[in-house]
Design an enzyme around this catalytic site. Sequence first.
Site, PDB file in Angstrom:
ATOM      1  N   GLY A   1       0.776  -1.207  -0.040  1.00 56.85           N
ATOM      2  CA  GLY A   1      -0.092   0.022   0.052  1.00 56.85           C
ATOM      3  C   GLY A   1       0.980   1.209  -0.069  1.00 56.85           C
ATOM      4  O   GLY A   1       0.541   2.257  -0.724  1.00 56.85           O
TER       5      GLY A   1
ATOM      6  N   GLN B   1      -7.786   0.230   3.873  1.00 50.08           N
ATOM      7  CA  GLN B   1      -8.875  -0.567   4.959  1.00 50.08           C
ATOM      8  C   GLN B   1     -10.359  -0.829   4.299  1.00 50.08           C
ATOM      9  O   GLN B   1     -11.161  -1.414   4.895  1.00 50.08           O
ATOM     10  CB  GLN B   1      -8.956   0.380   6.147  1.00 50.08           C
ATOM     11  CG  GLN B   1      -7.424   0.775   6.934  1.00 50.08           C
ATOM     12  CD  GLN B   1      -7.312  -0.629   7.702  1.00 50.08           C
ATOM     13  OE1 GLN B   1      -7.879  -1.497   7.509  1.00 50.08           O
ATOM     14  NE2 GLN B   1      -5.937  -0.348   8.052  1.00 50.08           N
TER      15      GLN B   1
ATOM     16  N   HIS C   1      -2.496  -7.730   2.126  1.00 48.26           N
ATOM     17  CA  HIS C   1      -2.444  -8.494   3.439  1.00 48.26           C
ATOM     18  C   HIS C   1      -3.540  -7.982   4.211  1.00 48.26           C
ATOM     19  O   HIS C   1      -3.839  -8.533   5.395  1.00 48.26           O
ATOM     20  CB  HIS C   1      -1.244  -8.154   4.243  1.00 48.26           C
ATOM     21  CG  HIS C   1      -1.051  -6.871   4.762  1.00 48.26           C
ATOM     22  ND1 HIS C   1      -0.816  -6.527   6.186  1.00 48.26           N
ATOM     23  CD2 HIS C   1      -0.291  -5.793   4.191  1.00 48.26           C
ATOM     24  CE1 HIS C   1      -0.643  -5.505   6.515  1.00 48.26           C
ATOM     25  NE2 HIS C   1      -0.384  -4.918   5.135  1.00 48.26           N
TER      26      HIS C   1
ATOM     27  N   THR D   1      10.511  -7.772 -11.961  1.00 48.03           N
ATOM     28  CA  THR D   1       9.924  -8.794 -12.158  1.00 48.03           C
ATOM     29  C   THR D   1       8.763  -8.981 -11.319  1.00 48.03           C
ATOM     30  O   THR D   1       8.789  -8.896 -10.197  1.00 48.03           O
ATOM     31  CB  THR D   1      10.982  -9.842 -11.950  1.00 48.03           C
ATOM     32  OG1 THR D   1      11.764  -9.617 -12.906  1.00 48.03           O
ATOM     33  CG2 THR D   1      10.206 -11.200 -12.324  1.00 48.03           C
TER      34      THR D   1
ATOM     35  N   CYS E   1       2.255   4.878  24.437  1.00 47.98           N
ATOM     36  CA  CYS E   1       3.179   3.884  24.982  1.00 47.98           C
ATOM     37  C   CYS E   1       3.305   2.942  24.075  1.00 47.98           C
ATOM     38  O   CYS E   1       4.303   2.003  24.144  1.00 47.98           O
ATOM     39  CB  CYS E   1       2.846   3.712  26.370  1.00 47.98           C
ATOM     40  SG  CYS E   1       3.200   4.880  27.400  1.00 47.98           S
TER      41      CYS E   1
END
Lengths: 399, 324
Positions: A72, A179, A201, A237, A325
């Site tokens: 993407g 998405q 994916h 390729t 975090c």
Amino acid sequence: METIYLDNNATTRVDPAVVDAMLPYFSEQFGNPSSLHQYGNRVGQALKHARQQVQSLLGAQYDSEIVFTSCGTESDSTAILSALKAQPERKEIITTVVEHPAVLALCEHLEKEGYRVHYLKVDGKGRLDLAEYQKLLSDQTAIVSIMWANNESGTLFPVVEMAEMAWQAGVMFHTDAVQAVGKVPMDLKNTKIDLLSLSGHKLHAPKGIGVLYLRRGTRFRPLLRGGHQERGRRAGTENSASIVALGKAAEMAAEALDYENTEVKRLRDKLEQGILSQVDYAFATGDPDNRLPNTSDIAFEYIEGESILLLLNKYGIAASSGSACTSGSLEPSHVMRAMGLPYTAAHGTVRFSLSRYTTEAEIDRVIEVVPDIIRQLRKLSPYWKDEAPVEETFDPAYA
Amino acid sequence: MWNYSEKVEEHFFNPRNAGELADANGIGDVGSLSCGDALRLMIRVDPQTDTILEASFQTFGCGSAIASSSALTEIIKGKTLDEALQVSNQEIADFLDGLPPEKMHCSVMGREALQAAVANYRGEEWSDDHEEGALVCKCFAVDEVLIEDTIRANNLSTVEQVTHYTKAGGGCSACHEGIEEILGKVLAERGESFNADASHSAPAASAAARVSADAEAALSRIEMPSAQPAAAVNEQAPKLTNLQRIRRIEEVIERARPSLQQDRGDIELIDVDGRKIYVKLTGACSGCQVASLTLTGIQQQMMEVLGEFVQLVPVSKAPAGVEA
């Protein structure tokens, strides 16, 4: 321990049928599709079939409008950089503050090179102001790049309408639909969208394969030059096994589109209501009326997202968070900040993203586990006492 | 997912001493909701012996923040206040078998809560010079604010100089582009432009390798690069005796005090250890940004009067053994 995977906006399981489809293209059908012998021919045929499968999922007019890329991010970069190179007199880009880093980091880099980037803001529910957008469109705009669906909140942007507005103004329109593909019905031939990015994916194909949809007649400059692969629009390729896999995954996604918008959506709603009915001081982020059917992003006030994820992981539940975090940065997610989430909640968001493999039993289990986790962490929090926040009694002089 | 040690996970899943301490006589609150982590440390001190009998915590934050809080309470229980104050954030991290560099601030927060709790018990004012920005160098956990301030205070103009002064960029060098950007921004403020080639021809070419080999040892070997900053430092200055050095350091501190006191703050010299000068900022002058700028300014003056590179270290960051 039984594991429950609810992080499908990060990546998805490769469907076993997809694996079956791609396996012969490693050791048996290994030819280079450019070769003029039977090894090459067979692979060439398979790639053409895959191209048509993707064409059909997107509702593109021609199969030649499908250009296979590596991901993407490559599709996004190719689209934006191509528009700038093909129209050197135009120096402006319009995008949004909540794009994926694949677009945002590129735009920030282009700003340093002298381009002017307009970032559309979003409101508290993650929605755009189309009047503001209309005002920014001009003959200086090289390209508009707007995501179809937001990866964190799941909010859908009205890209079909926005592409129409761009077309009226004579401006090229790109959408990062990574998405949205496979979750939102698409019929590109009846829109004014010029370029679209998708990633394999995210729809049960392997990692390392993507597509740039390029409407016939769109001015284009390739990112990679070299051989004549993909009609010279993307040299290198072909990743034939993964292209075949993506073709198969696209076909299956088209078949599952109804299921995504009925059954997956029902499970998502059940999960969200199941959690929110048991947990106070929590709410879903994004636009409830225009949202991906598989995504629920819930903000839990007075606790921090990484702690929630660690405890979920202990129960075998995989989700993700926009908390600072979890990323190593000090700021919570740019999407949550852009929506102006209250500071009590900005660090406590958890995104659950389902897939067609998600089962009712899994959702029931998550609904059972989450309230306990939240209670446990709030019990540890200095901002919480006896089922309610005590923000006013805990206010360190030093922040 | 973070690569937490088993000890961190253990203390996160089974935190020790969590919850309120009913008969606490010292409470230290640090952090905020908007920062994403906050901690209340409660201690019960025996007034006869000054010993911490019990400690507990309440923490809002990530896994390592909760684990660091838990570790802190275990470490300080049974210690006298003076002993406890010598616990460094590194010790908290070591107790947990290490923390990822991005998470070291969790251990710093623990130390700060401890200082605040002790001050609260003793009826003193506690304030902190803590400040942090986005982490630029992940190898040595150096943030943007520190890099910017150091560039400004020392008139730096190359990536290598930044590595000399802050260690940032001395490891894997993935952050060099980021450091160049900060240099570009700060140089633009003073009307100059960043020249990437200059950094390649800078005198101490192996700075990065040296620092990554042994950051601490390298720091003591660092000499002023002979570029612009050298103008401020007299390389030929006669070697000073320890006494002379300390007197000059004191003079700079004394000169700085009146303006700090005007802002209801103060600075105190705690110790001099080679090129590290430990000071304590007190009172109102410790509002984050200002404190850091104050320190870099004073450090610059010290380098001028001493003719050598020195590092000014606020006592909250001093190693164990340096008394606060």
